[in-house]
Design a protein around this motif. Structure first.
Motif, short mmCIF file in Angstrom:
data_model
loop_
_atom_site.label_atom_id
_atom_site.label_comp_id
_atom_site.label_asym_id
_atom_site.label_seq_id
_atom_site.Cartn_x
_atom_site.Cartn_y
_atom_site.Cartn_z
N ILE A 127 9.60 -0.59 -8.36
CA ILE A 127 8.82 -0.83 -9.59
C ILE A 127 8.61 0.45 -10.42
N LYS A 128 8.06 1.48 -9.81
CA LYS A 128 7.78 2.71 -10.56
C LYS A 128 9.07 3.46 -10.88
N LYS A 129 9.01 4.30 -11.92
CA LYS A 129 10.20 5.09 -12.26
C LYS A 129 9.80 6.50 -12.67
N ILE B 161 -4.26 14.52 -7.16
CA ILE B 161 -5.04 13.45 -6.53
C ILE B 161 -4.37 12.10 -6.75
N GLU B 162 -4.00 11.87 -8.00
CA GLU B 162 -3.32 10.60 -8.34
C GLU B 162 -1.82 10.76 -8.49
N PHE B 163 -1.37 11.98 -8.80
CA PHE B 163 0.07 12.16 -9.01
C PHE B 163 0.49 13.58 -8.65
N ASP C 88 7.91 2.07 -0.77
CA ASP C 88 6.66 2.13 -1.55
C ASP C 88 6.67 1.05 -2.64
N GLU C 89 5.53 0.42 -2.84
CA GLU C 89 5.36 -0.68 -3.82
C GLU C 89 6.34 -1.83 -3.55
N PHE C 90 6.66 -2.01 -2.29
CA PHE C 90 7.65 -3.04 -1.94
C PHE C 90 7.04 -4.45 -1.96
N HIS D 71 -13.42 7.00 -8.67
CA HIS D 71 -13.90 7.86 -9.76
C HIS D 71 -13.65 7.26 -11.15
N PHE D 72 -12.62 6.41 -11.27
CA PHE D 72 -12.40 5.78 -12.58
C PHE D 72 -13.46 4.73 -12.86
N GLU D 73 -13.71 3.88 -11.87
CA GLU D 73 -14.70 2.83 -12.07
C GLU D 73 -16.09 3.41 -12.27
N GLY E 239 -3.88 -3.89 -0.07
CA GLY E 239 -5.24 -3.87 -0.60
C GLY E 239 -5.29 -3.26 -1.98
N ASN E 240 -6.45 -3.39 -2.64
CA ASN E 240 -6.60 -2.90 -4.01
C ASN E 240 -7.12 -1.47 -4.09
N GLY E 241 -7.46 -0.90 -2.96
CA GLY E 241 -8.06 0.44 -2.96
C GLY E 241 -7.04 1.56 -3.11
N LYS E 242 -7.56 2.75 -3.37
CA LYS E 242 -6.70 3.92 -3.52
C LYS E 242 -6.37 4.52 -2.16
N GLY E 243 -5.08 4.75 -1.90
CA GLY E 243 -4.71 5.44 -0.68
C GLY E 243 -3.50 4.89 0.05
N LYS E 244 -2.94 3.80 -0.45
CA LYS E 244 -1.80 3.19 0.27
C LYS E 244 -0.60 4.14 0.33
N THR E 245 -0.20 4.63 -0.83
CA THR E 245 0.95 5.53 -0.87
C THR E 245 0.61 6.85 -0.17
N THR E 246 -0.62 7.31 -0.39
CA THR E 246 -1.05 8.56 0.25
C THR E 246 -0.95 8.46 1.78
N VAL E 247 -1.38 7.35 2.32
CA VAL E 247 -1.32 7.17 3.78
C VAL E 247 0.13 7.12 4.25
N GLY F 81 1.80 -1.50 -1.01
CA GLY F 81 1.66 -2.30 -2.23
C GLY F 81 0.55 -3.32 -2.09
N ARG F 82 0.01 -3.70 -3.23
CA ARG F 82 -1.09 -4.68 -3.24
C ARG F 82 -0.60 -6.07 -2.86
N ASN F 83 -1.53 -6.89 -2.45
CA ASN F 83 -1.28 -8.33 -2.24
C ASN F 83 -0.13 -8.64 -1.27
N GLN G 218 -9.60 -0.58 0.88
CA GLN G 218 -10.60 -1.07 -0.07
C GLN G 218 -11.41 0.11 -0.60
N ASN G 219 -11.58 0.20 -1.91
CA ASN G 219 -12.43 1.24 -2.48
C ASN G 219 -13.89 0.95 -2.20
N ILE G 220 -14.62 1.99 -1.88
CA ILE G 220 -16.08 1.87 -1.84
C ILE G 220 -16.61 2.43 -3.16
P1 ATP Z 1 -2.32 6.48 -4.05
O1 ATP Z 1 -0.96 6.71 -4.62
O2 ATP Z 1 -3.37 7.35 -4.71
O3 ATP Z 1 -2.35 6.54 -2.55
P2 ATP Z 1 -2.24 3.61 -3.97
O4 ATP Z 1 -0.83 3.72 -3.53
O5 ATP Z 1 -3.20 3.01 -2.99
O6 ATP Z 1 -2.78 5.01 -4.45
P3 ATP Z 1 -1.42 2.20 -6.35
O7 ATP Z 1 -1.52 0.73 -6.42
O8 ATP Z 1 -0.08 2.80 -6.15
O9 ATP Z 1 -2.42 2.74 -5.27
O10 ATP Z 1 -2.17 2.74 -7.64
C1 ATP Z 1 -2.08 4.02 -8.14
C2 ATP Z 1 -3.42 4.56 -8.57
O11 ATP Z 1 -4.38 3.58 -8.95
C3 ATP Z 1 -4.15 5.34 -7.47
O12 ATP Z 1 -3.79 6.68 -7.45
C4 ATP Z 1 -5.62 5.12 -7.74
O13 ATP Z 1 -6.34 6.29 -8.04
C5 ATP Z 1 -5.66 4.16 -8.88
N1 ATP Z 1 -6.75 3.22 -8.61
C6 ATP Z 1 -7.09 2.60 -7.48
N2 ATP Z 1 -8.20 1.86 -7.64
C7 ATP Z 1 -8.58 2.01 -8.91
C8 ATP Z 1 -9.66 1.52 -9.70
N3 ATP Z 1 -10.55 0.71 -9.18
N4 ATP Z 1 -9.72 1.90 -10.98
C9 ATP Z 1 -8.81 2.71 -11.51
N5 ATP Z 1 -7.77 3.23 -10.84
C10 ATP Z 1 -7.66 2.87 -9.55
#
Ligand code: ATP
Ligand code: MG
Length: 174
Positions: free
Chosen positions: A40-42, A172-174, A103-105, A160-162, A11-19, A137-139, A155-157
């Motif tokens: 992907i990330k380094k 929170i993010e890193f 992660d990000e696989f 904070h960036f948007e 999904g596109n929301g924040k929390g995948k890696t955190t979970v 990872g997304r998609n 999915q984000n509801i």
């Molecule tokens: P996290 O590592 O916080 O659990 P994630 O693994 O779900 O996030 P990634 O695809 O790895 O997400 O993206 C990393 C960052 O992208 C996240 O920490 C998140 O805050 C940020 N992000 C997610 N949605 C948005 C958005 N709509 N606008 C800007 N940044 C976003």
């Protein structure tokens, strides 16, 4: 009775890696032998999650060049992710792990740098005593979602960036 699981967070929301890492934290509490392979990330050295993993003696390796492949030549990234997938199989087959986070696989699968059918067949053929595999990872491709024992779309509801253009926050993010 233990059942080996493949779990996907997409999904596109924040929390995948955190979970995924929260799950690993839980497993680690039971002395599970855990490890993280991040694609992907380094350069994770300054990230809280990496530092925490190191402090808990959790192996963590990165296979990627950052998201640079979107702009230029993807070849170095392709080489990295192929090496990463070999490493994943090595870890899985070593008998040294109870839970592995990939992660990000999903990116290498979406980009077809790794063959989806091959990865899915491999995961489905794992023996019962193999480690739990947690993929983020997304998609995530449908084939991977179908093969997973558990799959969730985040999915984000609000984000904070948007909402407020608040940039990545420490802790929170890193
Ligand atoms: P996290 O590592 O916080 O659990 P994630 O693994 O779900 O996030 P990634 O695809 O790895 O997400 O993206 C990393 C960052 O992208 C996240 O920490 C998140 O805050 C940020 N992000 C997610 N949605 C948005 C958005 N709509 N606008 C800007 N940044 C976003
Ligand atoms: Mg992530």
């Amino acid at each position: 009775m233990r059942k080996r699981l493949t779990i996907v967070y997409t999904g596109n929301g924040k929390g995948k890696t955190t979970v995924a890492l929260g799950l690993m934290f839980r497993a680690k509490g039971h002395d599970f032998r855990c490890g993280v392979l991040q694609f992907i990330k380094k350069n994770p050295e300054k990230w809280g999650e990496y530092k925490m993993a190191k402090s808990l003696n959790i192996p963590w390796e990165n296979y990627g060049c950052g998201f640079t492949w979107k702009m230029k030549n993807p070849e170095p990234t392709i080489k990295e992710v192929k090496t990463g997938w070999c490493r994943a199989r090595e870890w899985i087959e070593s008998g040294q792990f109870d839970l592995i986070v990939l992660d990000e696989f999903t990116y290498p699968l979406v980009e077809k740098w790794l063959e989806l059918d091959e990865v899915v067949a491999y995961l489905q053929a794992l023996p019962p005593d193999a480690p739990h595999i947690v993929i983020t990872g997304r998609n995530a491709p449908d084939g991977l979602l179908d093969a997973a024992d558990s799959a969730a779309r985040i999915q984000n509801i609000q984000h904070h960036f948007e909402k407020q253009k608040i940039r990545a926050q420490k802790g929170i993010e890193f």
